[in-house]
Structures are given as structure tokens and as C-alpha cells.
Design an enzyme around this catalytic site. Structure first.
Site, PDB file in Angstrom:
ATOM      1  CD  GLN A  62       1.095  45.917 -13.092  1.00  0.00           C
ATOM      2  OE1 GLN A  62       1.407  45.411 -12.011  1.00  0.00           O
ATOM      3  NE2 GLN A  62       1.528  47.099 -13.476  1.00  0.00           N
ATOM      4  CG  HIS A  71      -5.467  32.655 -17.178  1.00  0.00           C
ATOM      5  ND1 HIS A  71      -5.677  32.014 -18.390  1.00  0.00           N
ATOM      6  CD2 HIS A  71      -6.618  33.287 -16.879  1.00  0.00           C
ATOM      7  CE1 HIS A  71      -6.925  32.257 -18.786  1.00  0.00           C
ATOM      8  NE2 HIS A  71      -7.512  33.038 -17.894  1.00  0.00           N
ATOM      9  N   GLY A 122       7.184  35.028 -25.994  1.00  0.00           N
ATOM     10  CA  GLY A 122       7.904  34.658 -24.782  1.00  0.00           C
ATOM     11  C   GLY A 122       8.323  35.866 -23.968  1.00  0.00           C
TER      12      GLY A 122
HETATM   13  C1  GRF Z   1       0.129  36.680 -22.257  1.00  0.00           C
HETATM   14  O1  GRF Z   1      -1.140  37.276 -22.271  1.00  0.00           O
HETATM   15  C2  GRF Z   1       0.180  35.672 -21.147  1.00  0.00           C
HETATM   16  O2  GRF Z   1      -0.668  36.034 -20.077  1.00  0.00           O
HETATM   17  C3  GRF Z   1      -0.359  34.448 -21.796  1.00  0.00           C
HETATM   18  O3  GRF Z   1       0.221  34.463 -23.081  1.00  0.00           O
HETATM   19  C4  GRF Z   1       0.309  35.835 -23.520  1.00  0.00           C
HETATM   20  C5  GRF Z   1       1.617  36.065 -24.211  1.00  0.00           C
HETATM   21  O4  GRF Z   1       2.635  35.867 -23.282  1.00  0.00           O
HETATM   22  N1  GRF Z   1      -0.003  33.292 -21.034  1.00  0.00           N
HETATM   23  P1  GRF Z   1       4.204  35.930 -23.759  1.00  0.00           P
HETATM   24  O5  GRF Z   1       4.448  37.333 -24.288  1.00  0.00           O
HETATM   25  O6  GRF Z   1       4.382  34.902 -24.873  1.00  0.00           O
HETATM   26  O7  GRF Z   1       4.977  35.612 -22.516  1.00  0.00           O
END
Ligand code: GRF
Length: 196
Positions: A179, A115, A11
Site C-alpha cells: 500500500q 510511516h 528504498g
Molecule cells: C517501510 O516500512 C517504510 O514504511 C519505512 O521504512 C520501511 C522500508 O521502506 N519508512 P523502503 O523499502 O526502504 O522504502
């Protein structure tokens, strides 16, 4: 304006959004607050972090439901507990479930996703490995409104990063993630500012 953030793991994008929403200027300008962080996985690390920040959390364990539709119904009910008027944003942040068309329609125009590719290139999974294997010089991330078609929908923000010689999917993912944490809060601020 309640923001309900859906996660499946760390998250880190959720954390960036919670931090942005904690700023006084955000609350004053957008009158929006993170109403809850909900995960489909009971062990999602982001749940503990959110709870420490005082953000309500909930779990809708997809393994506890017999079908995709049954899970989505339970998820919609959990969201409604925190957004009873159904006017908030549903923010997918590392949420690794494909939502049914019924769920998407129910929250039409109010679901956002990030994404890790420059859509429309590389929808789906393993985006960084695929970009490297394709010999791309650049990669990035896309924030988009969610429609019934996976990783489609109107693009709200994008960020681009170079793919460097010797990059692995992990080194590229880390560069893109940095980013992501910048463009996701910005995309949400623009949506809130536009009164979506
Ligand atoms: C990231 O690569 C995001 O782009 C994708 O899930 C991955 C982990 O995201 N949607 P997070 O660290 O759990 O927010």
C-alpha cells in the site's frame, strides 16, 4: 522542481516514486524530476538501483560526523547540490534518521515522510509488532509532512490493511508496504499539483 529522495536501505518506496516520475504524464503535468537519491548509509541497496535508472546518487555517511547537527548540515549541503534554489521536495523513504529541528526548519514545509502505521497511532519503531500485540484489527501507512516532532505533522495520505489471524510483523509489513508504494507517489503528486 527537483525531488531529492533520502533512503537508508532497500528504498522500495524510492523505487515506486522514481517509476512514477518516469511517466511522461508526470513530467508534463508536474514539471518535477527525481534530481537525486541520497543515503546516510554507503551500503544502501537502493543506491545501486537508482544509479542503474540514471538517477544521480550521493552518500552522506552519518558515521563520519561527530554530531547530529554536523550530519544534518552535510546532508543539507548535499541536497543543495541537487536543489540549488531550495524549492524542491525532500522525500524521506525508509530514511532511518531523526532530523534536527534546524534541518526541518531549513526545509520547512517541503519534507515528506512515510510511516508504517496509521498515525497518530504507533509513532516510532516496530510499528507492526506493536499493532499485532495490541490486538488491532487494522494497520496501515501514513504519508505526512515532516515537522520537528517525530512522526507528527499534517497527514497527506493513509492506507489501511487488515491484520489477519496468524500475522507476524513480517507478513503485516509486506501487506502494508504494498500500500505504501501506492499512496506515496499519489501524495507527492497531490503536493506538486497543489504547488507546495
Ligand atoms: C517501510 O516500512 C517504510 O514504511 C519505512 O521504512 C520501511 C522500508 O521502506 N519508512 P523502503 O523499502 O526502504 O522504502
Amino acid at each position: 522542481r527537483p525531488l531529492v529522495i533520502l533512503i537508508s536501505g532497500t528504498g522500495s518506496n524510492m523505487q515506486a516514486i522514481v517509476r512514477a516520475a518516469q511517466q511522461r504524464r508526470w513530467r508534463e503535468r508536474y514539471r518535477a524530476e527525481v534530481a537525486a537519491v541520497i543515503s546516510n548509509r554507503p551500503d544502501a541497496k537502493g543506491l545501486a538501483w537508482a544509479a542503474e535508472q540514471g538517477v544521480p546518487t550521493a552518500v552522506v555517511d552519518h558515521q563520519a560526523y561527530p554530531s547530529r547537527e554536523a550530519f544534518d548540515d552535510a546532508l543539507a549541503q548535499a541536497i543543495a547540490r541537487f536543489d540549488p534554489h531550495g524549492r524542491g521536495l525532500v522525500i524521506l523513504a525508509g530514511f532511518m534518521r531523526i532530523l534536527t529541528p534546524g534541518f526541518v526548519q531549513h526545509h520547512e514545509g517541503r519534507i515528506v515522510n512515510i510511516h508504517p502505521s496509521l498515525l497518530p497511532a504507533f509513532p516510532g519503531l516496530h510499528t507492526h509488532r506493536r499493532a499485532i500485540e495490541a490486538g488491532c484489527r487494522f494497520a496501515g501507512a501514513t504519508v505526512h509532512l515532516v515537522t520537528a516532532e517525530l512522526d507528527h505533522g499534517p497527514i497527506l495520505e493513509q492506507a489501511v490493511v487488515p491484520i489477519l489471524p496468524g500475522d507476524t510483523p513480517e507478513t503485516l509489513a509486506a501487506r502494508v508496504l504494498t500500500q505504501e508504494h501506492l499512496i506515496y507517489p499519489r501524495a507527492i503528486e497531490r503536493l506538486l499539483g497543489a504547488g507546495v
